[in-house]
Scaffold this motif. Structure first.
Motif, mmCIF file in Angstrom:
data_model
loop_
_atom_site.group_PDB
_atom_site.id
_atom_site.type_symbol
_atom_site.label_atom_id
_atom_site.label_comp_id
_atom_site.label_asym_id
_atom_site.label_seq_id
_atom_site.Cartn_x
_atom_site.Cartn_y
_atom_site.Cartn_z
ATOM 1 N N PRO A 1 0.823 -1.223 0.000
ATOM 2 C CA PRO A 1 0.000 0.000 0.000
ATOM 3 C C PRO A 1 0.853 1.268 0.000
ATOM 4 N N LEU A 2 0.292 2.320 -0.556
ATOM 5 C CA LEU A 2 0.920 3.636 -0.475
ATOM 6 C C LEU A 2 0.838 4.127 0.959
ATOM 7 N N VAL A 3 1.910 4.714 1.458
ATOM 8 C CA VAL A 3 1.897 5.210 2.833
ATOM 9 C C VAL A 3 2.414 6.638 2.966
ATOM 10 N N SER A 4 3.228 7.113 2.035
ATOM 11 C CA SER A 4 3.751 8.473 2.154
ATOM 12 C C SER A 4 4.025 9.040 0.776
ATOM 13 N N MET A 5 4.245 10.351 0.711
ATOM 14 C CA MET A 5 4.492 11.006 -0.570
ATOM 15 C C MET A 5 5.364 12.235 -0.358
ATOM 16 N N GLU A 6 5.922 12.696 -1.454
ATOM 17 C CA GLU A 6 6.588 13.993 -1.520
ATOM 18 C C GLU A 6 5.854 14.788 -2.593
ATOM 19 N N GLY A 7 5.654 16.087 -2.354
ATOM 20 C CA GLY A 7 4.927 16.866 -3.342
ATOM 21 C C GLY A 7 4.916 18.343 -3.062
ATOM 22 N N SER A 8 4.204 19.058 -3.905
ATOM 23 C CA SER A 8 4.104 20.511 -3.790
ATOM 24 C C SER A 8 2.792 20.884 -3.120
ATOM 25 N N GLN A 9 2.856 21.771 -2.134
ATOM 26 C CA GLN A 9 1.657 22.203 -1.418
ATOM 27 C C GLN A 9 0.777 23.056 -2.325
ATOM 28 N N ILE A 10 -0.528 22.782 -2.289
ATOM 29 C CA ILE A 10 -1.487 23.589 -3.040
ATOM 30 C C ILE A 10 -2.616 23.989 -2.103
ATOM 31 N N GLY A 11 -3.234 25.115 -2.350
ATOM 32 C CA GLY A 11 -4.330 25.558 -1.501
ATOM 33 C C GLY A 11 -3.843 26.043 -0.147
#
Length: 244
Positions: A150-160
């Motif tokens: 399963p997916l448990v974490s991510m890296e990404g760009s903050q939106i909103g």
């Protein structure tokens, strides 16, 4: 005149009822199995692994473009147990092209403030715990014909913008993680299916997967509906007085 009032009243009741029905519950029906550990592997299938990770489900409700989410689990968010990272897994959303948005749950739990992120990289429980297992410790996997990490974490760009995030403890080992945010940043459209995935913790010992139907952003809140309905009835009455 009476006919007009009944028509307007009927319209108001239908619209108000539709607005009240925009709530969903995703029950935990996803089976989980044990993955690999240093002492070997197994594929035992069960609802959850470890009573402290049992997640009952997720409640979702919409009011206009605002989505409120409550996660019901026995996991307290502790990150100090054992030798592996037992932190809250991120909450993932599929807006139609895979799990492309998420809420960083552990960060939100620590700061009391959540954010939506546009996912750039995905991390599974296997990747997080690889090399960190000890003894019979194993990462959870959910079962859909075959075992899948399963997916448990991510890296990404903050939106909103940021939103409030809270944990409620009933004193009996049950916890509710609550948040409400504007879905505009997700780019959702009316009647769209929104996929939701939560693996509870980085060990993914319980997984909840489901989907909800997104209402149109123009659906008004109950208070707005009351005001609108009262205005319609008032206009009908004024028209009747003019005719009289």
């Amino acid at each position: 005149m009476k006919r007009m009032v009944f028509i307007l009243a009927g319209f108001f009741v239908i619209a108000f009822s539709a607005n009240q029905a925009l709530s969903y519950s995703i029950a935990d029906t996803t089976l989980v199995g044990v993955g690999y550990s240093r002492s070997g592997s197994t594929n035992e299938v069960t609802d959850f692994l470890g009573a402290g990770f049992d997640t009952a489900g997720i409640d979702i409700s919409f009011s206009g473009s605002v989505m409120k989410i409550d996660l019901f689990t026995k996991f307290d968010g502790d990150d100090n147990a054992s030798e592996v990272p037992l932190r809250l897994a991120d909450l993932f959303f599929d807006t139609g092209s895979g799990y492309n948005h998420a809420i960083a749950m552990d960060k939100a739990f620590t700061t009391g403030q959540g954010n939506i992120y546009k996912v750039e990289t995905l991390t599974t429980s296997e990747q997080v715990l690889q090399g960190n297992t000890s003894g019979n410790w194993a990462y959870g996997r959910y079962y859909e014909d075959s075992f899948v990490s399963p997916l448990v974490s991510m890296e990404g760009s903050q939106i909103g913008g940021p939103f409030d995030f809270s944990q409620t403890d009933d004193g009996n080992g049950n916890y509710i993680y609550s948040m409400a945010f504007d879905t505009t940043s997700l780019g959702l459209i009316g009647n769209q299916t929104l996929g939701i995935h939560w693996a509870t913790a980085y060990c993914a010992n319980d997984v909840v997967v489901g989907s909800v139907s997104v209402p149109t952003a123009s659906v008004p809140e109950p208070a707005t509906m009351l005001l609108f309905g009262a205005g319609l009835v008032g206009l009908a009455g004024a028209r009747f007085r003019r005719k009289k």
